[in-house]
Enzyme design. Structure first.
Site, PDB file in Angstrom:
ATOM      1  N   SER A 142       0.845  -1.200   0.000  1.00 10.12           N
ATOM      2  CA  SER A 142       0.000   0.000   0.000  1.00 10.12           C
ATOM      3  C   SER A 142       0.873   1.241   0.000  1.00 10.12           C
ATOM      4  CB  SER A 142      -0.890   0.029   1.245  1.00 10.12           C
ATOM      5  OG  SER A 142      -1.528   1.302   1.347  1.00 10.12           O
ATOM      6  N   TYR A 155      -1.638  -0.947  10.533  1.00 11.14           N
ATOM      7  CA  TYR A 155      -1.803  -1.249   9.100  1.00 11.14           C
ATOM      8  C   TYR A 155      -0.606  -0.725   8.302  1.00 11.14           C
ATOM      9  CZ  TYR A 155      -3.701  -1.238   4.369  1.00 11.14           C
ATOM     10  OH  TYR A 155      -3.874  -1.436   3.023  1.00 11.14           O
TER      11      TYR A 155
HETATM   12  N1  LIG Z   1      -8.861  -0.391  -0.909  1.00 11.09           N
HETATM   13  C1  LIG Z   1      -7.790   0.375  -0.697  1.00 11.09           C
HETATM   14  O1  LIG Z   1      -7.849   1.618  -0.622  1.00 11.09           O
HETATM   15  C2  LIG Z   1      -6.430  -0.274  -0.594  1.00 11.09           C
HETATM   16  C3  LIG Z   1      -5.287   0.538  -0.718  1.00 11.09           C
HETATM   17  C4  LIG Z   1      -4.030  -0.046  -0.618  1.00 11.09           C
HETATM   18  C5  LIG Z   1      -3.934  -1.416  -0.416  1.00 11.09           C
HETATM   19  N2  LIG Z   1      -5.057  -2.171  -0.289  1.00 11.09           N
HETATM   20  C6  LIG Z   1      -4.891  -3.602  -0.074  1.00 11.09           C
HETATM   21  O2  LIG Z   1      -5.531  -4.305  -1.115  1.00 11.09           O
HETATM   22  C7  LIG Z   1      -6.004  -5.558  -0.623  1.00 11.09           C
HETATM   23  C8  LIG Z   1      -7.472  -5.727  -0.960  1.00 11.09           C
HETATM   24  O3  LIG Z   1      -8.187  -4.638  -0.423  1.00 11.09           O
HETATM   25  P1  LIG Z   1      -9.727  -4.354  -0.762  1.00 11.09           P
HETATM   26  O4  LIG Z   1      -9.960  -2.920  -0.469  1.00 11.09           O
HETATM   27  O5  LIG Z   1     -10.081  -4.930  -2.087  1.00 11.09           O
HETATM   28  O6  LIG Z   1     -10.427  -5.199   0.391  1.00 11.09           O
HETATM   29  P2  LIG Z   1     -11.860  -5.874   0.535  1.00 11.09           P
HETATM   30  O7  LIG Z   1     -12.173  -5.755   1.981  1.00 11.09           O
HETATM   31  O8  LIG Z   1     -12.857  -5.361  -0.469  1.00 11.09           O
HETATM   32  O9  LIG Z   1     -11.531  -7.399   0.192  1.00 11.09           O
HETATM   33  C9  LIG Z   1     -10.630  -8.139   0.963  1.00 11.09           C
HETATM   34  C10 LIG Z   1     -10.857  -9.602   0.710  1.00 11.09           C
HETATM   35  O10 LIG Z   1      -9.883 -10.314   1.488  1.00 11.09           O
HETATM   36  C11 LIG Z   1     -10.537 -11.383   2.162  1.00 11.09           C
HETATM   37  N3  LIG Z   1      -9.809 -11.734   3.371  1.00 11.09           N
HETATM   38  C12 LIG Z   1      -9.637 -10.971   4.473  1.00 11.09           C
HETATM   39  N4  LIG Z   1      -8.974 -11.664   5.410  1.00 11.09           N
HETATM   40  C13 LIG Z   1      -8.724 -12.889   4.887  1.00 11.09           C
HETATM   41  C14 LIG Z   1      -8.094 -14.053   5.390  1.00 11.09           C
HETATM   42  N5  LIG Z   1      -7.597 -14.107   6.632  1.00 11.09           N
HETATM   43  N6  LIG Z   1      -8.007 -15.129   4.573  1.00 11.09           N
HETATM   44  C15 LIG Z   1      -8.529 -15.102   3.323  1.00 11.09           C
HETATM   45  N7  LIG Z   1      -9.166 -14.035   2.814  1.00 11.09           N
HETATM   46  C16 LIG Z   1      -9.263 -12.938   3.589  1.00 11.09           C
HETATM   47  C17 LIG Z   1     -11.930 -10.849   2.454  1.00 11.09           C
HETATM   48  O11 LIG Z   1     -12.862 -11.901   2.711  1.00 11.09           O
HETATM   49  C18 LIG Z   1     -12.251 -10.067   1.182  1.00 11.09           C
HETATM   50  O12 LIG Z   1     -12.847 -10.856   0.178  1.00 11.09           O
HETATM   51  C19 LIG Z   1      -5.674  -5.575   0.868  1.00 11.09           C
HETATM   52  O13 LIG Z   1      -4.441  -6.229   1.067  1.00 11.09           O
HETATM   53  C20 LIG Z   1      -5.536  -4.108   1.193  1.00 11.09           C
HETATM   54  O14 LIG Z   1      -4.709  -3.882   2.316  1.00 11.09           O
HETATM   55  C21 LIG Z   1      -6.307  -1.626  -0.380  1.00 11.09           C
END
Ligand SMILES: NC(=O)c1ccc[n+]([C@@H]2O[C@H](COP(=O)([O-])OP(=O)(O)OC[C@H]3O[C@@H](n4cnc5c(N)ncnc54)[C@H](O)[C@@H]3O)[C@@H](O)[C@H]2O)c1
Length: 251
Positions: A142, A155
């Site tokens: 991130s 985080y």
């Molecule tokens: N959305 C943002 O702004 C953003 C920015 C930077 C990085 N990220 C990273 O991108 C990734 C996805 O984020 P998102 O916003 O799409 O999230 P989201 O919450 O929409 O989806 C996350 C998915 O991960 C699954 N998950 C969570 N814990 C788990 C576990 N222990 N085992 C298996 N599956 C698990 C959830 O069930 C869900 O389907 C994450 O690593 C997040 O940190 C997101």
């Protein structure tokens, strides 16, 4: 199609950024394993319904046995594993919390999924990559790791660890033809983020203001960078982190 014949696991692939990545890799010809704690089978069915190749595996990435079974499922169904996208992470469910109010339990929960879960998936996939003659790991970190955003120190630290682990694994696994890179997204309107109005209210406006490309960011904005690291054009690139954020942080 640049991923033709490749087999890819996408953790956390049932929704949000992970689902967009899984769909994109499948559209490029990969056979995809969606690994998620919930909704994996339904999301895989959404892809097979479009004529793409995918299976869903219910997995908690913090559970070593379940992670091993996810890798076994990829090999037994598709015969090999070429790509692991470590996307599963805790972010969208977080409540912005001042550093002094974070608890040890808060820290352990985030580090357990975002760092140890990622470690377990890399370790399990490495055996399959050796059997396939090599492989690619793409870790979703991130932009917060570079910017040091407030109110989520656990985080931010977890994503810093993802970038460091990307480098350490690139060094250790390079001789085995396993290339390890990371994509660092900016604030992305994923399914999970959309479902957390407090997060959207606090972060969406400032994120938009902080970018040189003046629009919101969506999961589809990230998929090209992941496919690049997973595909044939990145065959001599390892240990790198690519920031995809519309020009908010220049890395
Ligand atoms: N959305 C943002 O702004 C953003 C920015 C930077 C990085 N990220 C990273 O991108 C990734 C996805 O984020 P998102 O916003 O799409 O999230 P989201 O919450 O929409 O989806 C996350 C998915 O991960 C699954 N998950 C969570 N814990 C788990 C576990 N222990 N085992 C298996 N599956 C698990 C959830 O069930 C869900 O389907 C994450 O690593 C997040 O940190 C997101």
């Amino acid at each position: 199609m640049s991923m033709e014949g490749q087999v890819a696991i996408v953790t956390g692939g049932a929704q949000g950024i992970g689902f967009a990545i899984a769909a994109h890799l499948a559209e490029k010809g990969a056979r995809v394993v969606i690994g998620d704690r919930r909704g994996a089978a339904e999301s895989a069915a959404a892809l097979t319904g479009r004529g793409l190749e995918a299976i869903g595996v219910q997995v908690d990435v913090t559970d070593e046995q379940q992670v091993a079974e996810m890798v076994q499922a990829a090999e037994s169904r598709f015969g090999r594993l070429d790509v692991l996208v470590n996307n599963a992470g805790i972010y969208s469910t977080l409540t912005p919390t001042p550093f002094e109010q974070l608890t040890v339990q808060d820290w352990r929960q985030v580090l357990d999924v975002n760092v140890i879960g990622l470690f377990l998936c890399c370790q399990a996939a490495t055996g399959a990559f050796r059997r396939a003659g090599g492989g690619r790991i793409v870790n979703i970190s991130s932009g917060v790791a570079f910017k040091g955003n407030p109110l989520m120190a656990h985080y931010v630290a977890s994503k810093g660890a993802v970038i460091s682990l990307t480098r350490a694994l690139a060094t250790e696994l390079g001789p085995h033809n396993v290339l390890v890179n990371s994509v660092a997204p900016g604030f992305t309107l994923s399914d999970g983020v959309d479902a957390n109005p407090t997060l959207v209210a606090g972060v969406k406006g400032p994120s938009l203001k902080g970018r040189v490309l003046p629009r919101d960011m969506y999961p589809e904005d990230l998929v090209g960078a992941v496919a690049f690291f997973a595909g044939p054009d990145a065959g001599f690139i390892t240990g790198q982190t690519l920031v995809v954020d519309g020009g908010a942080y220049y890395h």
